[in-house]
Design a protein around this motif. Structure first.
Motif, PDB file in Angstrom:
ATOM      1  N   THR A 166      26.585 -20.007  -6.661  1.00 22.45           N
ATOM      2  CA  THR A 166      26.580 -19.121  -7.830  1.00 22.45           C
ATOM      3  C   THR A 166      25.162 -18.724  -8.206  1.00 22.45           C
ATOM      4  N   LYS A 167      25.086 -17.715  -9.069  1.00 20.43           N
ATOM      5  CA  LYS A 167      23.793 -17.237  -9.575  1.00 20.43           C
ATOM      6  C   LYS A 167      24.047 -16.475 -10.869  1.00 20.43           C
ATOM      7  N   GLY A 168      23.163 -16.657 -11.834  1.00 17.26           N
ATOM      8  CA  GLY A 168      23.219 -15.865 -13.052  1.00 17.26           C
ATOM      9  C   GLY A 168      22.713 -14.458 -12.778  1.00 17.26           C
ATOM     10  N   ASP A 169      23.360 -13.445 -13.348  1.00 24.77           N
ATOM     11  CA  ASP A 169      22.947 -12.053 -13.115  1.00 24.77           C
ATOM     12  C   ASP A 169      21.501 -11.809 -13.542  1.00 24.77           C
ATOM     13  N   ASN A 170      21.056 -12.525 -14.562  1.00 22.88           N
ATOM     14  CA  ASN A 170      19.707 -12.341 -15.120  1.00 22.88           C
ATOM     15  C   ASN A 170      18.693 -13.309 -14.505  1.00 22.88           C
ATOM     16  N   ASN A 171      19.100 -14.104 -13.516  1.00 22.26           N
ATOM     17  CA  ASN A 171      18.219 -15.080 -12.874  1.00 22.26           C
ATOM     18  C   ASN A 171      17.706 -14.535 -11.543  1.00 22.26           C
ATOM     19  N   GLN A 172      16.525 -15.000 -11.127  1.00 23.21           N
ATOM     20  CA  GLN A 172      15.931 -14.565  -9.870  1.00 23.21           C
ATOM     21  C   GLN A 172      16.526 -15.277  -8.659  1.00 23.21           C
ATOM     22  N   HIS A 173      16.918 -16.554  -8.830  1.00 24.00           N
ATOM     23  CA  HIS A 173      17.334 -17.372  -7.703  1.00 24.00           C
ATOM     24  C   HIS A 173      18.742 -17.926  -7.912  1.00 24.00           C
ATOM     25  N   HIS A 174      19.367 -18.359  -6.813  1.00 22.92           N
ATOM     26  CA  HIS A 174      20.689 -18.974  -6.888  1.00 22.92           C
ATOM     27  C   HIS A 174      20.590 -20.309  -7.625  1.00 22.92           C
ATOM     28  N   ASP A 175      21.733 -20.962  -7.837  1.00 24.00           N
ATOM     29  CA  ASP A 175      21.827 -22.138  -8.708  1.00 24.00           C
ATOM     30  C   ASP A 175      21.708 -23.486  -8.008  1.00 24.00           C
ATOM     31  N   VAL A 176      21.287 -23.541  -6.748  1.00 26.22           N
ATOM     32  CA  VAL A 176      21.241 -24.817  -6.027  1.00 26.22           C
ATOM     33  C   VAL A 176      20.432 -25.855  -6.807  1.00 26.22           C
ATOM     34  N   ALA A 177      19.376 -25.439  -7.481  1.00 23.65           N
ATOM     35  CA  ALA A 177      18.555 -26.378  -8.263  1.00 23.65           C
ATOM     36  C   ALA A 177      19.342 -27.001  -9.414  1.00 23.65           C
ATOM     37  N   LEU A 178      20.406 -26.351  -9.864  1.00 23.29           N
ATOM     38  CA  LEU A 178      21.226 -26.873 -10.960  1.00 23.29           C
ATOM     39  C   LEU A 178      22.315 -27.823 -10.482  1.00 23.29           C
ATOM     40  N   TYR A 179      22.549 -27.899  -9.174  1.00 19.99           N
ATOM     41  CA  TYR A 179      23.686 -28.629  -8.624  1.00 19.99           C
ATOM     42  C   TYR A 179      23.444 -30.130  -8.440  1.00 19.99           C
ATOM     43  N   ASN A 180      22.370 -30.674  -8.946  1.00 19.57           N
ATOM     44  CA  ASN A 180      22.066 -32.124  -8.842  1.00 19.57           C
ATOM     45  C   ASN A 180      22.128 -32.640  -7.406  1.00 19.57           C
ATOM     46  N   GLY A 181      21.397 -31.988  -6.513  1.00 13.41           N
ATOM     47  CA  GLY A 181      21.302 -32.456  -5.142  1.00 13.41           C
ATOM     48  C   GLY A 181      22.339 -31.899  -4.185  1.00 13.41           C
ATOM     49  N   MET A 182      23.315 -31.190  -4.668  1.00 18.16           N
ATOM     50  CA  MET A 182      24.329 -30.590  -3.789  1.00 18.16           C
ATOM     51  C   MET A 182      23.841 -29.212  -3.326  1.00 18.16           C
ATOM     52  N   GLN A 183      24.312 -28.780  -2.167  1.00 16.55           N
ATOM     53  CA  GLN A 183      23.959 -27.443  -1.663  1.00 16.55           C
ATOM     54  C   GLN A 183      24.935 -26.378  -2.176  1.00 16.55           C
ATOM     55  N   TYR A 184      26.175 -26.797  -2.401  1.00  9.37           N
ATOM     56  CA  TYR A 184      27.213 -25.890  -2.881  1.00  9.37           C
ATOM     57  C   TYR A 184      28.067 -26.618  -3.912  1.00  9.37           C
ATOM     58  N   LEU A 185      28.760 -25.831  -4.731  1.00 15.17           N
ATOM     59  CA  LEU A 185      29.762 -26.392  -5.636  1.00 15.17           C
ATOM     60  C   LEU A 185      31.065 -26.563  -4.873  1.00 15.17           C
ATOM     61  N   LYS A 186      31.840 -27.540  -5.261  1.00 14.42           N
ATOM     62  CA  LYS A 186      33.212 -27.666  -4.769  1.00 14.42           C
ATOM     63  C   LYS A 186      34.120 -26.932  -5.746  1.00 14.42           C
ATOM     64  N   ARG A 187      35.273 -26.609  -5.302  1.00 14.66           N
ATOM     65  CA  ARG A 187      36.265 -25.958  -6.171  1.00 14.66           C
ATOM     66  C   ARG A 187      36.574 -26.843  -7.387  1.00 14.66           C
ATOM     67  N   SER A 188      36.495 -28.150  -7.219  1.00 10.38           N
ATOM     68  CA  SER A 188      36.789 -29.076  -8.322  1.00 10.38           C
ATOM     69  C   SER A 188      35.745 -29.013  -9.438  1.00 10.38           C
ATOM     70  N   HIS A 189      34.569 -28.447  -9.171  1.00  4.51           N
ATOM     71  CA  HIS A 189      33.552 -28.298 -10.205  1.00  4.51           C
ATOM     72  C   HIS A 189      33.815 -27.082 -11.101  1.00  4.51           C
ATOM     73  N   ILE A 190      34.658 -26.185 -10.629  1.00  3.19           N
ATOM     74  CA  ILE A 190      34.923 -24.949 -11.363  1.00  3.19           C
ATOM     75  C   ILE A 190      35.903 -25.234 -12.503  1.00  3.19           C
ATOM     76  N   VAL A 191      35.499 -24.871 -13.725  1.00  6.36           N
ATOM     77  CA  VAL A 191      36.350 -25.044 -14.908  1.00  6.36           C
ATOM     78  C   VAL A 191      37.342 -23.899 -15.001  1.00  6.36           C
ATOM     79  N   GLY A 192      36.894 -22.693 -14.673  1.00  2.56           N
ATOM     80  CA  GLY A 192      37.781 -21.548 -14.744  1.00  2.56           C
ATOM     81  C   GLY A 192      37.095 -20.266 -14.334  1.00  2.56           C
ATOM     82  N   LYS A 193      37.906 -19.252 -14.138  1.00  2.00           N
ATOM     83  CA  LYS A 193      37.443 -17.912 -13.783  1.00  2.00           C
ATOM     84  C   LYS A 193      37.596 -17.034 -15.022  1.00  2.00           C
ATOM     85  N   VAL A 194      36.569 -16.267 -15.329  1.00  2.00           N
ATOM     86  CA  VAL A 194      36.589 -15.417 -16.527  1.00  2.00           C
ATOM     87  C   VAL A 194      37.591 -14.287 -16.328  1.00  2.00           C
ATOM     88  N   GLN A 195      38.510 -14.155 -17.291  1.00  2.00           N
ATOM     89  CA  GLN A 195      39.523 -13.099 -17.246  1.00  2.00           C
ATOM     90  C   GLN A 195      39.249 -12.009 -18.283  1.00  2.00           C
TER      91      GLN A 195
END
Length: 178
Positions: free
Chosen positions: A113-142
């Motif tokens: 993932t990446k914030g639209d207003n951010n320069q870089h992807h979110d790997v630094a936010l993932y606490n050592g993980m390279q990708y999020l798992k589906r189980s980390h997702i709370v929901g999809k914005v509708q």
């Protein structure tokens, strides 16, 4: 004025106070049941969230109220706006999916993932993980409602305001004469 309220409160007696306390408990339990019902209907633990940062501007602004669902079987795809929560972090994050990978012979999906207003992807936010798992997702914005969440932001930024609001609401319910 306050003295008159106390005198009225004493005159009404224990039974009235108990009735008002039960009314207050009923209002709280109804709100909780509605929240849990919406959670089950939307298949997410948090069907409504408030945006706390500017990382998704201009698409989503700080203070917007987001409505979430969690698709049961449909995979997330590039461009979906999701809310995710990393274990050990207190606040969920609202960002857009920029990359997905499906694991062969499995239902697991890896998400970047990446914030639209951010320069870089979110790997630094993932606490050592390279990708999020589906189980980390709370929901999809509708959908969203702009600016409605600013009340929540104020209550979080100024905790004394939260306690004052609870005291006024609780006192109003207990002192209400019906």
């Amino acid at each position: 004025m306050f003295k008159d309220e106390i005198a009225t409160f004493r005159r009404l007696g224990f039974r009235h106070v108990l009735t008002q306390a039960l009314n207050f408990a009923m209002v709280l339990s109804t709100a909780l049941m509605m929240w849990k019902g919406l959670s089950v209907l939307c298949n997410t633990e948090s069907p409504v969230v408030v945006v706390l940062s500017e990382s998704m501007e201009p698409a989503i602004q700080r203070g917007d109220l987001l409505f979430l669902t969690m698709p049961r079987h449909a995979p997330l795809k590039h461009g979906d706006i999701t809310v995710y929560k990393i274990p050990g972090t207190p606040i969920p994050i609202v960002h857009r999916v920029i990359e997905t990978h499906d694991e062969r012979n499995s239902t697991e999906q890896w998400i970047l993932t990446k914030g639209d207003n951010n320069q870089h992807h979110d790997v630094a936010l993932y606490n050592g993980m390279q990708y999020l798992k589906r189980s980390h997702i709370v929901g999809k914005v509708q959908g969203y409602v702009p600016y409605v969440g600013y009340g929540t932001i104020l209550l979080n930024d100024y905790p004394k305001l939260k306690y004052a609001l609870l005291a006024v609401l609780g006192g109003g319910i207990l002192l209400q004469r019906e």
